[in-house]
Design an enzyme around this catalytic site. Structure first.
Site, PDB file in Angstrom:
ATOM      1  N   TYR A  33       0.829  -1.207   0.000  1.00 41.01           N
ATOM      2  CA  TYR A  33       0.000   0.000   0.000  1.00 41.01           C
ATOM      3  C   TYR A  33       0.861   1.252   0.000  1.00 41.01           C
ATOM      4  O   TYR A  33       2.073   1.183   0.194  1.00 41.01           O
ATOM      5  CB  TYR A  33      -0.972   0.005   1.192  1.00 41.01           C
ATOM      6  CG  TYR A  33      -0.340   0.322   2.537  1.00 41.01           C
ATOM      7  CD1 TYR A  33       0.521  -0.569   3.173  1.00 41.01           C
ATOM      8  CD2 TYR A  33      -0.587   1.545   3.168  1.00 41.01           C
ATOM      9  CE1 TYR A  33       1.090  -0.264   4.406  1.00 41.01           C
ATOM     10  CE2 TYR A  33      -0.018   1.852   4.400  1.00 41.01           C
ATOM     11  CZ  TYR A  33       0.818   0.947   5.015  1.00 41.01           C
ATOM     12  OH  TYR A  33       1.401   1.248   6.230  1.00 41.01           O
ATOM     13  N   ARG A  52       8.204   4.140  -4.695  1.00 37.96           N
ATOM     14  CA  ARG A  52       8.289   3.168  -3.596  1.00 37.96           C
ATOM     15  C   ARG A  52       7.239   2.072  -3.766  1.00 37.96           C
ATOM     16  O   ARG A  52       7.516   0.895  -3.465  1.00 37.96           O
ATOM     17  CB  ARG A  52       8.120   3.880  -2.245  1.00 37.96           C
ATOM     18  CG  ARG A  52       8.361   2.944  -1.067  1.00 37.96           C
ATOM     19  CD  ARG A  52       8.339   3.661   0.259  1.00 37.96           C
ATOM     20  NE  ARG A  52       7.037   4.234   0.537  1.00 37.96           N
ATOM     21  CZ  ARG A  52       6.778   5.050   1.544  1.00 37.96           C
ATOM     22  NH1 ARG A  52       7.746   5.405   2.386  1.00 37.96           N
ATOM     23  NH2 ARG A  52       5.571   5.529   1.742  1.00 37.96           N
ATOM     24  N   ARG A 100      -7.664 -20.346  -1.315  1.00 38.38           N
ATOM     25  CA  ARG A 100      -6.594 -20.195  -0.323  1.00 38.38           C
ATOM     26  C   ARG A 100      -5.503 -21.248  -0.514  1.00 38.38           C
ATOM     27  O   ARG A 100      -5.760 -22.451  -0.441  1.00 38.38           O
ATOM     28  CB  ARG A 100      -7.161 -20.291   1.099  1.00 38.38           C
ATOM     29  CG  ARG A 100      -6.104 -20.000   2.172  1.00 38.38           C
ATOM     30  CD  ARG A 100      -6.712 -20.008   3.574  1.00 38.38           C
ATOM     31  NE  ARG A 100      -5.722 -19.618   4.566  1.00 38.38           N
ATOM     32  CZ  ARG A 100      -4.843 -20.462   5.119  1.00 38.38           C
ATOM     33  NH1 ARG A 100      -4.860 -21.733   4.789  1.00 38.38           N
ATOM     34  NH2 ARG A 100      -3.967 -20.031   6.011  1.00 38.38           N
ATOM     35  N   LYS A 150       6.545  -1.738   1.996  1.00 37.35           N
ATOM     36  CA  LYS A 150       5.304  -1.190   2.555  1.00 37.35           C
ATOM     37  C   LYS A 150       4.163  -2.170   2.314  1.00 37.35           C
ATOM     38  O   LYS A 150       3.280  -1.964   1.477  1.00 37.35           O
ATOM     39  CB  LYS A 150       5.004   0.193   1.950  1.00 37.35           C
ATOM     40  CG  LYS A 150       4.085   1.020   2.841  1.00 37.35           C
ATOM     41  CD  LYS A 150       4.148   2.480   2.501  1.00 37.35           C
ATOM     42  CE  LYS A 150       3.105   3.309   3.238  1.00 37.35           C
ATOM     43  NZ  LYS A 150       3.264   3.347   4.685  1.00 37.35           N
ATOM     44  N   GLU A 183      12.167   2.913  14.225  1.00 38.25           N
ATOM     45  CA  GLU A 183      11.210   3.900  13.703  1.00 38.25           C
ATOM     46  C   GLU A 183       9.936   3.809  14.530  1.00 38.25           C
ATOM     47  O   GLU A 183       9.864   3.045  15.495  1.00 38.25           O
ATOM     48  CB  GLU A 183      10.916   3.653  12.220  1.00 38.25           C
ATOM     49  CG  GLU A 183      10.322   2.298  11.927  1.00 38.25           C
ATOM     50  CD  GLU A 183       9.964   2.096  10.453  1.00 38.25           C
ATOM     51  OE1 GLU A 183       9.756   3.083   9.732  1.00 38.25           O
ATOM     52  OE2 GLU A 183       9.873   0.928  10.033  1.00 38.25           O
ATOM     53  N   LEU A 208      11.035   1.521   7.168  1.00 39.32           N
ATOM     54  CA  LEU A 208      10.477   1.958   5.892  1.00 39.32           C
ATOM     55  C   LEU A 208      11.160   3.278   5.536  1.00 39.32           C
ATOM     56  O   LEU A 208      11.228   4.189   6.367  1.00 39.32           O
ATOM     57  CB  LEU A 208       8.970   2.178   6.018  1.00 39.32           C
ATOM     58  CG  LEU A 208       8.309   2.594   4.707  1.00 39.32           C
ATOM     59  CD1 LEU A 208       8.161   1.393   3.777  1.00 39.32           C
ATOM     60  CD2 LEU A 208       6.958   3.233   4.950  1.00 39.32           C
TER      61      LEU A 208
HETATM   62  N1  PDD Z   1       2.841   5.102   7.289  1.00 40.20           N
HETATM   63  N2  PDD Z   1       7.535   4.008   8.805  1.00 40.20           N
HETATM   64  C1  PDD Z   1       6.400   3.289   8.847  1.00 40.20           C
HETATM   65  C2  PDD Z   1       6.423   1.968   9.513  1.00 40.20           C
HETATM   66  C3  PDD Z   1       5.238   3.799   8.257  1.00 40.20           C
HETATM   67  O1  PDD Z   1       4.119   3.064   8.282  1.00 40.20           O
HETATM   68  C4  PDD Z   1       5.260   5.076   7.644  1.00 40.20           C
HETATM   69  C5  PDD Z   1       4.058   5.674   6.986  1.00 40.20           C
HETATM   70  C6  PDD Z   1       6.473   5.783   7.631  1.00 40.20           C
HETATM   71  C7  PDD Z   1       6.610   7.127   6.959  1.00 40.20           C
HETATM   72  O2  PDD Z   1       6.585   7.015   5.556  1.00 40.20           O
HETATM   73  P1  PDD Z   1       6.064   8.217   4.653  1.00 40.20           P
HETATM   74  O3  PDD Z   1       6.825   9.425   5.085  1.00 40.20           O
HETATM   75  O4  PDD Z   1       6.404   7.815   3.293  1.00 40.20           O
HETATM   76  O5  PDD Z   1       4.595   8.372   4.904  1.00 40.20           O
HETATM   77  C8  PDD Z   1       7.591   5.215   8.206  1.00 40.20           C
HETATM   78  C9  PDD Z   1       1.644   5.504   6.613  1.00 40.20           C
HETATM   79  C10 PDD Z   1       1.405   6.957   6.625  1.00 40.20           C
HETATM   80  C11 PDD Z   1       0.494   4.676   7.126  1.00 40.20           C
HETATM   81  O6  PDD Z   1       0.687   3.489   7.271  1.00 40.20           O
HETATM   82  O7  PDD Z   1      -0.592   5.204   7.336  1.00 40.20           O
END
Ligand code: PDD
Length: 287
Positions: A33, A52, A100, A150, A183, A208
């Protein structure tokens, strides 16, 4: 609430939008996603997010049955149909719907599933939160070994965020076996030390590589601030001069408390606020 949802070529009313029970996203989190910020009707750093997205698909060996070059048009349309001025777009692609089975289904018989929705956000609430700053807790990083992809395999992040909520915090900072902060559950983690240096974990397999994180680096460079990508410990974080998180949904959000330790006496720090207020000058906006 998002009122219109796109699924594989059709726009559905919110309550009528559903995936098949055997969609690979629901059974295996076999899906990826992206979340893109919308500000003043413009998509923020769309190209970075789409690059990405393409990488995440490659890593999971998912080959979409449509051209990724169609996405900007679909993204614009979902924003328009949902009348979003400030908010975000969510894009998800799964390996499709199939009986499945842990093996990949035959891609020739299994179209990938593409979902898009867009949602407005109450900017007053967001700004209010930024003015006060947020609290984060620290907790063990229990995610799978590839959080650099992601993917929608997010249950460990769900548990971490919920644990944060139960301790009156808004985010959980995850730490590894060396007690280094990797993170946040859904954001990148940053500290600023007494020498005004910004520090964030290197973009290896443990985090990420945030698109907002890259924007922070551009903004920092423009303000002549030094930044380094290196691990930092929980202890270092609690002794930081300032701290913040970055994500498409939070932008740059000041952190004023880590567990029981107050950061900058519990006030958002001046460098953080400057980065936050100027962030969009260094982002690529698409109308
Ligand atoms: N999440 N690290 C993780 C684990 C994340 O899920 C996200 C973003 C980020 C920041 O990435 P970016 O700057 O590209 O949004 C870092 C999104 C916003 C979410 O899952 O809703």
């Amino acid at each position: 609430m998002s009122r219109i949802i796109y699924i594989n070529g059709t726009y559905h009313a919110y309550h009528k939008a559903s995936l098949h029970v055997e969609d690979r996203a629901t059974l295996f989190a076999d899906s990826i996603y992206e979340v893109i910020e919308v500000k003043n009707g413009q998509r923020v750093d769309e190209q970075g997010h789409l690059t990405r997205l393409s990488r995440s698909l490659n890593e999971l060996q998912i080959t979409p049955d449509f051209s990724l070059s169609a996405l900007p048009v679909l993204i614009k349309e979902i924003i328009r149909r949902n009348k979003v001025r400030d908010g975000f777009v969510y894009i998800q692609i799964s390996r499709g719907t199939a009986k499945r089975d842990f093996f990949f289904p035959d891609p020739k018989e299994t179209p990938t599933t593409l979902v898009l929705f867009a949602r407005s956000r109450n900017m007053y609430k967001v700004e209010n939160s930024a003015a006060k700053g947020i609290k984060v807790i620290t907790t063990t990083d229990l995610r799978w070994a590839r959080p650099d992809i992601k993917s929608t395999a997010l249950v460990a992040s769900v548990l971490a965020r919920q644990a944060a909520k139960e301790q009156s915090a808004q985010e959980a900072w995850l730490y590894n076996e060396n007690e280094e902060i990797t993170e946040g559950a859904a954001s990148n983690a940053w500290i600023i030390n007494k020498q005004r240096e910004l520090i964030t974990h290197p973009a290896d397999h443990q985090i990420l590589k945030g698109i907002t994180r890259e924007g922070v680096m551009r903004a920092a460079a423009a303000h002549n601030l030094k930044y380094s990508e290196r691990p930092f410990t929980i202890k270092e974080a609690k002794n930081a001069q300032e701290a913040f998180i970055s994500a498409a949904t939070a932008l740059i959000m000041p952190v004023v408390q880590i567990d029981d330790a107050l950061i900058n006496n519990g006030e958002p720090g001046p460098i953080t606020l400057k980065l936050r207020s100027t962030f969009h000058e260094f982002a690529l906006m698409k109308g």
